[in-house]
Design a protein around this motif. Structure first.
Motif, PDB file in Angstrom:
ATOM      1  N   LYS A  27       0.804  -1.326   0.165  1.00  0.00           N
ATOM      2  CA  LYS A  27      -0.051  -0.058   0.039  1.00  0.00           C
ATOM      3  C   LYS A  27       0.909   1.288  -0.050  1.00  0.00           C
ATOM      4  O   LYS A  27       0.483   2.458  -0.698  1.00  0.00           O
ATOM      5  CB  LYS A  27      -0.860  -0.107   1.128  1.00  0.00           C
ATOM      6  N   ARG A  64       5.302  -3.424  -8.411  1.00  0.00           N
ATOM      7  CA  ARG A  64       5.596  -2.055  -8.784  1.00  0.00           C
ATOM      8  C   ARG A  64       7.081  -1.332  -8.213  1.00  0.00           C
ATOM      9  O   ARG A  64       7.560  -0.289  -8.646  1.00  0.00           O
ATOM     10  CB  ARG A  64       4.496  -1.155  -8.092  1.00  0.00           C
ATOM     11  N   ALA A  68       9.980   2.369  -2.279  1.00  0.00           N
ATOM     12  CA  ALA A  68       9.940   3.594  -2.580  1.00  0.00           C
ATOM     13  C   ALA A  68      10.535   4.875  -1.663  1.00  0.00           C
ATOM     14  O   ALA A  68      10.195   5.929  -1.970  1.00  0.00           O
ATOM     15  CB  ALA A  68       8.396   4.036  -3.029  1.00  0.00           C
ATOM     16  N   ALA A  70      12.300   5.850   2.204  1.00  0.00           N
ATOM     17  CA  ALA A  70      11.561   5.906   3.637  1.00  0.00           C
ATOM     18  C   ALA A  70      10.541   6.270   3.616  1.00  0.00           C
ATOM     19  O   ALA A  70       9.908   7.033   2.721  1.00  0.00           O
ATOM     20  CB  ALA A  70      12.651   6.910   4.680  1.00  0.00           C
ATOM     21  N   ASP A  71       9.912   6.062   4.842  1.00  0.00           N
ATOM     22  CA  ASP A  71       8.108   6.367   4.944  1.00  0.00           C
ATOM     23  C   ASP A  71       8.019   7.795   5.153  1.00  0.00           C
ATOM     24  O   ASP A  71       8.311   8.314   6.059  1.00  0.00           O
ATOM     25  CB  ASP A  71       7.564   5.441   5.882  1.00  0.00           C
ATOM     26  N   ILE A  72       7.655   8.524   4.029  1.00  0.00           N
ATOM     27  CA  ILE A  72       7.367  10.094   4.111  1.00  0.00           C
ATOM     28  C   ILE A  72       6.426  10.445   5.062  1.00  0.00           C
ATOM     29  O   ILE A  72       6.706  11.506   5.872  1.00  0.00           O
ATOM     30  CB  ILE A  72       7.182  10.598   2.581  1.00  0.00           C
ATOM     31  N   GLY A 116      15.741   5.815   0.398  1.00  0.00           N
ATOM     32  CA  GLY A 116      16.238   4.826   1.237  1.00  0.00           C
ATOM     33  C   GLY A 116      15.897   3.272   0.556  1.00  0.00           C
ATOM     34  O   GLY A 116      16.860   2.660   0.895  1.00  0.00           O
ATOM     35  N   GLY A 147      20.036  10.024   3.730  1.00  0.00           N
ATOM     36  CA  GLY A 147      20.542   9.730   5.388  1.00  0.00           C
ATOM     37  C   GLY A 147      20.728   8.419   5.644  1.00  0.00           C
ATOM     38  O   GLY A 147      20.979   8.096   6.847  1.00  0.00           O
TER      39      GLY A 147
HETATM   40  C1  LIG Z   1      16.695   8.686   4.599  1.00  0.00           C
HETATM   41  C2  LIG Z   1      15.958   8.293   3.615  1.00  0.00           C
HETATM   42  C3  LIG Z   1      14.964   9.437   3.293  1.00  0.00           C
HETATM   43  C4  LIG Z   1      14.031   8.989   2.043  1.00  0.00           C
HETATM   44  O1  LIG Z   1      14.191   7.786   1.510  1.00  0.00           O
HETATM   45  S1  LIG Z   1      12.964  10.054   1.511  1.00  0.00           S
HETATM   46  C5  LIG Z   1      11.679   9.289   0.381  1.00  0.00           C
HETATM   47  C6  LIG Z   1      12.410   9.149  -0.897  1.00  0.00           C
HETATM   48  N1  LIG Z   1      11.204   8.536  -1.900  1.00  0.00           N
HETATM   49  C7  LIG Z   1      10.544   9.686  -2.676  1.00  0.00           C
HETATM   50  O2  LIG Z   1      10.673  10.606  -2.608  1.00  0.00           O
HETATM   51  C8  LIG Z   1       9.612   8.564  -3.435  1.00  0.00           C
HETATM   52  C9  LIG Z   1       8.188   8.926  -2.990  1.00  0.00           C
HETATM   53  N2  LIG Z   1       7.351   8.356  -3.991  1.00  0.00           N
HETATM   54  C10 LIG Z   1       6.902   8.745  -5.064  1.00  0.00           C
HETATM   55  O3  LIG Z   1       7.481   9.748  -5.665  1.00  0.00           O
HETATM   56  C11 LIG Z   1       5.832   8.117  -5.849  1.00  0.00           C
HETATM   57  O4  LIG Z   1       5.028   7.056  -5.153  1.00  0.00           O
HETATM   58  C12 LIG Z   1       6.368   7.017  -6.854  1.00  0.00           C
HETATM   59  C13 LIG Z   1       7.078   7.849  -8.178  1.00  0.00           C
HETATM   60  C14 LIG Z   1       7.159   5.996  -6.422  1.00  0.00           C
HETATM   61  C15 LIG Z   1       5.123   6.317  -7.654  1.00  0.00           C
HETATM   62  O5  LIG Z   1       4.074   7.386  -8.119  1.00  0.00           O
HETATM   63  P1  LIG Z   1       2.773   6.664  -8.537  1.00  0.00           P
HETATM   64  O6  LIG Z   1       2.836   5.595  -9.229  1.00  0.00           O
HETATM   65  O7  LIG Z   1       1.787   7.633  -8.751  1.00  0.00           O
HETATM   66  O8  LIG Z   1       2.246   6.277  -7.125  1.00  0.00           O
HETATM   67  P2  LIG Z   1       1.744   6.831  -5.640  1.00  0.00           P
HETATM   68  O9  LIG Z   1       0.244   7.083  -5.878  1.00  0.00           O
HETATM   69  O10 LIG Z   1       2.466   8.062  -5.515  1.00  0.00           O
HETATM   70  O11 LIG Z   1       2.040   5.745  -4.621  1.00  0.00           O
HETATM   71  C16 LIG Z   1       1.129   4.798  -4.341  1.00  0.00           C
HETATM   72  C17 LIG Z   1       0.830   4.905  -2.596  1.00  0.00           C
HETATM   73  O12 LIG Z   1       2.316   4.745  -2.049  1.00  0.00           O
HETATM   74  C18 LIG Z   1       2.712   5.876  -1.277  1.00  0.00           C
HETATM   75  N3  LIG Z   1       4.054   5.996  -1.125  1.00  0.00           N
HETATM   76  C19 LIG Z   1       4.871   6.043  -2.086  1.00  0.00           C
HETATM   77  N4  LIG Z   1       5.977   6.159  -1.957  1.00  0.00           N
HETATM   78  C20 LIG Z   1       6.077   6.656  -0.502  1.00  0.00           C
HETATM   79  C21 LIG Z   1       7.039   6.650   0.519  1.00  0.00           C
HETATM   80  N5  LIG Z   1       8.397   6.918   0.370  1.00  0.00           N
HETATM   81  N6  LIG Z   1       6.539   6.992   1.879  1.00  0.00           N
HETATM   82  C22 LIG Z   1       5.181   6.875   2.238  1.00  0.00           C
HETATM   83  N7  LIG Z   1       4.297   6.390   1.206  1.00  0.00           N
HETATM   84  C23 LIG Z   1       4.538   6.230  -0.124  1.00  0.00           C
HETATM   85  C24 LIG Z   1       1.717   6.817  -1.849  1.00  0.00           C
HETATM   86  O13 LIG Z   1       1.625   8.139  -0.761  1.00  0.00           O
HETATM   87  C25 LIG Z   1       0.251   6.337  -2.235  1.00  0.00           C
HETATM   88  O14 LIG Z   1      -0.227   5.818  -1.131  1.00  0.00           O
HETATM   89  P3  LIG Z   1      -1.987   6.430  -1.121  1.00  0.00           P
HETATM   90  O15 LIG Z   1      -2.455   5.412  -2.239  1.00  0.00           O
HETATM   91  O16 LIG Z   1      -2.548   6.062   0.210  1.00  0.00           O
HETATM   92  O17 LIG Z   1      -2.120   7.798  -1.644  1.00  0.00           O
END
Ligand SMILES: C/C=C/C(=O)SCCNC(=O)CCNC(=O)[C@H](O)C(C)(C)COP(=O)(O)OP(=O)(O)OC[C@H]1O[C@@H](n2cnc3c(N)ncnc32)[C@H](O)[C@@H]1OP(=O)(O)O
Length: 263
Positions: A27, A64, A68, A70-72, A116, A147
């Motif tokens: 999810k 998919r 994706a 860390a949990d934002i 992450g 990070g």
């Molecule tokens: C130290 C480490 C730091 C980090 O890692 S910071 C985080 C770095 N990652 C990101 O910035 C990527 C975040 N995600 C995205 O940009 C997009 O997703 C994608 C490009 C991977 C895919 O886009 P699409 O196909 O439009 O899917 P969707 O509707 O955005 O995602 C499906 C569900 O997954 C949740 N989700 C995706 N990535 C994260 C995440 N990193 N943390 C928490 N939730 C996430 C969304 O919110 C949504 O959820 P819902 O269906 O409830 O709206």
């Protein structure tokens, strides 16, 4: 076997001598929340304790995403310098425990490996990307930096210039480009299948030689060249007294396959 372990966000399976750790939070595209990181830490300990395991594959559940990031929604709760630092240190620790495993580790990257998620793949020894994979470090777009080790592991792997390009643009890199820049070792239609094939090829060899080859490369990268050569000679010497070395050389001279026992 790992049957006695229960996890909410991952699955840990044993296939012969290969452990497969699947991140399973579809999810949220397998995003790493604190609980998932704890699950991964516990799984890593279980793998260390299981003498049957010779290699680890990490992959993402569903089709998919690998992970994706860390949990934002959890990141958004960080309110102080100290909370942010603790969160980064906790993630770094978990990924470092994977990097330090004394056996080959392979990330089978199916779909997105961002933030992450890419950092988790970078903590593995090698990366097999599915053709649909897209990898990147988009943290600057959230007002952060990588990070979980990304600012350190990525330049060591692909060089400073290429790493800074990816970190400062935050762009998503497709599988073929990841292969060209040395971020991916292999690109395949089915990343998990290819990862198993690569693991099997490694597992034909002496387990201690695999562990110490990895240790020599990893420790050597973090020290001076002269000290790194000493590390290599010491580990080479350790292996010279192993039963597997005796078996490997004897098998070669007797023109038969070696039967390694990990001793
Ligand atoms: C130290 C480490 C730091 C980090 O890692 S910071 C985080 C770095 N990652 C990101 O910035 C990527 C975040 N995600 C995205 O940009 C997009 O997703 C994608 C490009 C991977 C895919 O886009 P699409 O196909 O439009 O899917 P969707 O509707 O955005 O995602 C499906 C569900 O997954 C949740 N989700 C995706 N990535 C994260 C995440 N990193 N943390 C928490 N939730 C996430 C969304 O919110 C949504 O959820 P819902 O269906 O409830 O709206």
């Amino acid at each position: 076997m790992f049957d006695e372990l229960e996890f909410n966000n991952i699955q840990l399976d044993q296939h012969g001598t290969i452990a497969v750790l699947t991140i399973n939070r579809p999810k949220a595209l397998n995003a790493l929340n604190a609980e998932t990181l704890q699950d991964i830490a516990q799984a890593t300990e279980a793998i260390m304790d299981n003498a049957e395991i010779g290699a680890l594959i990490i992959t993402g559940g569903g089709d998919r995403a690998f992970v994706a990031g860390a949990d934002i929604s959890e990141l958004a709760e960080m309110k102080s310098v100290f909370e942010g630092r603790e969160l980064a240190l906790a993630g770094q620790d978990v990924l470092q425990s994977i990097a330090n495993l004394p056996l080959p580790t392979i990330a089978a990257v199916n779909g997105f490996a961002l933030g992450g998620g890419l950092e988790l793949a970078l903590a593995c020894d090698i990366r097999v990307l599915g053709k649909n994979a897209r990898v990147g470090l988009p943290e600057v777009g959230l007002g952060l930096i990588p990070g979980f080790g990304g600012t350190q592991r990525l330049p060591r792997l692909i060089g400073q210039g290429r790493a800074l390009d990816l970190i400062l643009t935050g762009r998503q890199v497709p599988a073929d480009e990841a292969l060209t820049i040395g971020l991916a070792n292999y690109v395949a239609d089915n990343a998990l299948e290819k990862a198993r094939e690569v693991a099997q090829a490694m597992l034909k060899h002496a387990p201690m030689a695999l562990a110490l080859a990895k240790e020599s490369v990893r420790r050597g990268m973090e020290t001076s060249f002269d000290h790194a050569l000493e590390i290599e000679a010491d580990l080479f010497g350790l292996l010279a007294s192993s039963q597997d070395f005796k078996e490997g050389t004897r098998a070669f001279l007797e023109k038969r396959p070696a039967q390694f026992k990990g001793e």
